[in-house]
Design a protein around this motif. Sequence first.
Motif, PDB file in Angstrom:
ATOM      1  N   ALA A  42       0.832  -1.124   0.445  1.00  0.00           N
ATOM      2  CA  ALA A  42       0.137  -0.398  -0.325  1.00  0.00           C
ATOM      3  C   ALA A  42       1.315   1.600  -0.084  1.00  0.00           C
ATOM      4  O   ALA A  42       1.623   0.858   0.363  1.00  0.00           O
ATOM      5  CB  ALA A  42      -0.760  -0.145   1.317  1.00  0.00           C
ATOM      6  N   GLY A  43       0.138   2.577  -0.896  1.00  0.00           N
ATOM      7  CA  GLY A  43       0.855   3.552  -1.081  1.00  0.00           C
ATOM      8  C   GLY A  43       0.358   4.190  -0.949  1.00  0.00           C
ATOM      9  O   GLY A  43      -0.855   4.797  -1.192  1.00  0.00           O
ATOM     10  N   VAL A  44       0.744   5.878  -0.335  1.00  0.00           N
ATOM     11  CA  VAL A  44       0.023   6.992  -0.450  1.00  0.00           C
ATOM     12  C   VAL A  44       0.959   8.290  -1.670  1.00  0.00           C
ATOM     13  O   VAL A  44       1.914   8.481  -0.947  1.00  0.00           O
ATOM     14  CB  VAL A  44       0.355   7.651   1.057  1.00  0.00           C
ATOM     15  N   LEU A  45      -0.022   9.119  -1.945  1.00  0.00           N
ATOM     16  CA  LEU A  45       0.615  10.013  -3.258  1.00  0.00           C
ATOM     17  C   LEU A  45       0.013  10.895  -2.022  1.00  0.00           C
ATOM     18  O   LEU A  45      -1.048  11.161  -1.521  1.00  0.00           O
ATOM     19  CB  LEU A  45      -0.345  10.022  -4.143  1.00  0.00           C
ATOM     20  N   VAL A  46       1.411  11.572  -1.793  1.00  0.00           N
ATOM     21  CA  VAL A  46       0.729  12.893  -0.799  1.00  0.00           C
ATOM     22  C   VAL A  46       0.344  14.557  -1.922  1.00  0.00           C
ATOM     23  O   VAL A  46       2.080  14.485  -2.560  1.00  0.00           O
ATOM     24  CB  VAL A  46       1.965  13.150   0.419  1.00  0.00           C
ATOM     25  N   ARG A  47      -0.580  15.242  -1.943  1.00  0.00           N
ATOM     26  CA  ARG A  47       0.013  15.829  -3.125  1.00  0.00           C
ATOM     27  C   ARG A  47      -0.306  16.811  -2.028  1.00  0.00           C
ATOM     28  O   ARG A  47      -0.881  16.971  -0.968  1.00  0.00           O
ATOM     29  CB  ARG A  47      -1.593  15.489  -3.585  1.00  0.00           C
ATOM     30  N   SER A  48      -0.307  18.768  -2.256  1.00  0.00           N
ATOM     31  CA  SER A  48      -0.284  19.053  -2.054  1.00  0.00           C
ATOM     32  C   SER A  48      -1.531  19.953  -1.257  1.00  0.00           C
ATOM     33  O   SER A  48      -2.439  19.256  -2.381  1.00  0.00           O
ATOM     34  CB  SER A  48       0.789  20.576  -2.159  1.00  0.00           C
ATOM     35  N   ALA A 127      -3.412   2.210  -3.790  1.00  0.00           N
ATOM     36  CA  ALA A 127      -2.992   3.823  -3.818  1.00  0.00           C
ATOM     37  C   ALA A 127      -3.969   4.547  -2.877  1.00  0.00           C
ATOM     38  O   ALA A 127      -5.096   4.017  -3.367  1.00  0.00           O
ATOM     39  CB  ALA A 127      -2.609   3.709  -4.870  1.00  0.00           C
ATOM     40  N   TYR A 128      -3.626   5.365  -2.398  1.00  0.00           N
ATOM     41  CA  TYR A 128      -4.153   6.484  -1.938  1.00  0.00           C
ATOM     42  C   TYR A 128      -3.822   7.151  -1.654  1.00  0.00           C
ATOM     43  O   TYR A 128      -2.478   7.408  -2.171  1.00  0.00           O
ATOM     44  CB  TYR A 128      -4.504   5.972  -0.079  1.00  0.00           C
ATOM     45  N   GLU A 129      -3.928   8.569  -1.636  1.00  0.00           N
ATOM     46  CA  GLU A 129      -3.828  10.233  -1.742  1.00  0.00           C
ATOM     47  C   GLU A 129      -4.660  10.547  -0.231  1.00  0.00           C
ATOM     48  O   GLU A 129      -5.177  10.020   0.723  1.00  0.00           O
ATOM     49  CB  GLU A 129      -4.917  11.019  -3.064  1.00  0.00           C
ATOM     50  N   LEU A 130      -3.568  11.565   0.475  1.00  0.00           N
ATOM     51  CA  LEU A 130      -3.407  12.584   1.231  1.00  0.00           C
ATOM     52  C   LEU A 130      -3.414  13.908   0.977  1.00  0.00           C
ATOM     53  O   LEU A 130      -2.069  13.945   0.530  1.00  0.00           O
ATOM     54  CB  LEU A 130      -2.316  12.131   2.139  1.00  0.00           C
ATOM     55  N   ARG A 131      -4.058  15.055   1.340  1.00  0.00           N
ATOM     56  CA  ARG A 131      -3.359  16.480   1.281  1.00  0.00           C
ATOM     57  C   ARG A 131      -2.734  16.363   2.330  1.00  0.00           C
ATOM     58  O   ARG A 131      -3.445  16.192   3.119  1.00  0.00           O
ATOM     59  CB  ARG A 131      -5.119  17.377   0.660  1.00  0.00           C
ATOM     60  N   SER A 132      -1.443  17.014   1.792  1.00  0.00           N
ATOM     61  CA  SER A 132      -1.279  17.980   3.110  1.00  0.00           C
ATOM     62  C   SER A 132       0.039  18.399   2.351  1.00  0.00           C
ATOM     63  O   SER A 132       0.691  18.049   1.508  1.00  0.00           O
ATOM     64  CB  SER A 132      -0.157  16.750   4.096  1.00  0.00           C
ATOM     65  N   ASP A 133       0.945  19.454   3.907  1.00  0.00           N
ATOM     66  CA  ASP A 133       1.381  20.865   2.942  1.00  0.00           C
ATOM     67  C   ASP A 133       3.046  19.940   4.070  1.00  0.00           C
ATOM     68  O   ASP A 133       4.515  20.893   4.262  1.00  0.00           O
ATOM     69  CB  ASP A 133       1.573  22.120   3.285  1.00  0.00           C
ATOM     70  N   GLY A 134       3.932  19.240   4.595  1.00  0.00           N
ATOM     71  CA  GLY A 134       4.043  18.291   5.382  1.00  0.00           C
ATOM     72  C   GLY A 134       4.008  19.394   7.366  1.00  0.00           C
ATOM     73  O   GLY A 134       2.997  19.211   7.057  1.00  0.00           O
ATOM     74  N   PRO A 135       4.824  18.750   7.459  1.00  0.00           N
ATOM     75  CA  PRO A 135       6.344  19.592   7.333  1.00  0.00           C
ATOM     76  C   PRO A 135       6.241  17.157   6.603  1.00  0.00           C
ATOM     77  O   PRO A 135       6.231  16.566   7.347  1.00  0.00           O
ATOM     78  CB  PRO A 135       7.263  20.128   8.753  1.00  0.00           C
ATOM     79  N   ILE A 136       7.660  17.031   5.688  1.00  0.00           N
ATOM     80  CA  ILE A 136       7.936  16.115   5.521  1.00  0.00           C
ATOM     81  C   ILE A 136       9.483  15.973   6.266  1.00  0.00           C
ATOM     82  O   ILE A 136      10.251  16.168   6.569  1.00  0.00           O
ATOM     83  CB  ILE A 136       8.947  15.961   4.405  1.00  0.00           C
ATOM     84  N   HIS A 137       9.391  14.261   6.785  1.00  0.00           N
ATOM     85  CA  HIS A 137      10.594  14.111   8.012  1.00  0.00           C
ATOM     86  C   HIS A 137      11.039  12.529   7.319  1.00  0.00           C
ATOM     87  O   HIS A 137      10.416  11.612   7.804  1.00  0.00           O
ATOM     88  CB  HIS A 137      10.463  14.091   8.767  1.00  0.00           C
ATOM     89  N   HIS A 138      12.199  12.213   5.776  1.00  0.00           N
ATOM     90  CA  HIS A 138      12.307  11.582   5.897  1.00  0.00           C
ATOM     91  C   HIS A 138      13.131  10.845   7.238  1.00  0.00           C
ATOM     92  O   HIS A 138      13.871  10.758   7.745  1.00  0.00           O
ATOM     93  CB  HIS A 138      13.644  11.075   4.597  1.00  0.00           C
ATOM     94  N   GLN A 139      12.749   9.197   6.745  1.00  0.00           N
ATOM     95  CA  GLN A 139      13.213   8.148   7.470  1.00  0.00           C
ATOM     96  C   GLN A 139      14.458   7.652   6.909  1.00  0.00           C
ATOM     97  O   GLN A 139      14.634   7.043   5.107  1.00  0.00           O
ATOM     98  CB  GLN A 139      12.546   6.973   7.258  1.00  0.00           C
TER      99      GLN A 139
END
Length: 178
Positions: A42-48, A127-139
């Motif tokens: 499963a994966g999430v497309l992060v859209r602004s 596949a899923y979508e989530l709206r977010s502007d972050g913040p993004i913190h990479h593992q």
Amino acid sequence: MSSRPEESSSSELIAVYDRAGREVGAADRATVYREGRWHASAGVLVRSLDGERVYVHRRTETKLVFAGMHDCLAGGVVQPGETPKATAIRELAEELGVVATAPPRPLAHLAWDGRWADAPMRCHLYAYELRSDGPIHHQADEVADGWWWTDAQLRMHLADPEWPFVPDTRVLVDDLLS
């Protein structure tokens, strides 16, 4: 995919599926990949928030599959007894540090019967979508770098078949982008 480095997660148990998309058991990740057993991711497309950009990242070179390739989905394999949506939410938080405040919206489901490293790779992709502007913190063990692109910028790169992009996401991209 998991909170541990990819090399040590090859013995991690993941859900085994049948071709129809039903969970039928569990096996260690290395066996599933080596034998080409059906599994699910499963994966999430992060859209602004404004809908104008998607988050694209490059996987680390230590990943067990698709090392160093680019992707626009934060995600991973489904664990035994876990739903694909729960996997998507967990992986989004693990890989990008984004905590879903609302459930991600389903975008696509595809049974991908492909090949990787001269072995069959059979996976149900959710596949899923989530709206977010972050913040993004990479593992650090999972994501080497990341940036925001418009759909047009991503499609321009995807037009080059030699651009190193995760092949299972590549087959979903038309369903993912507006």
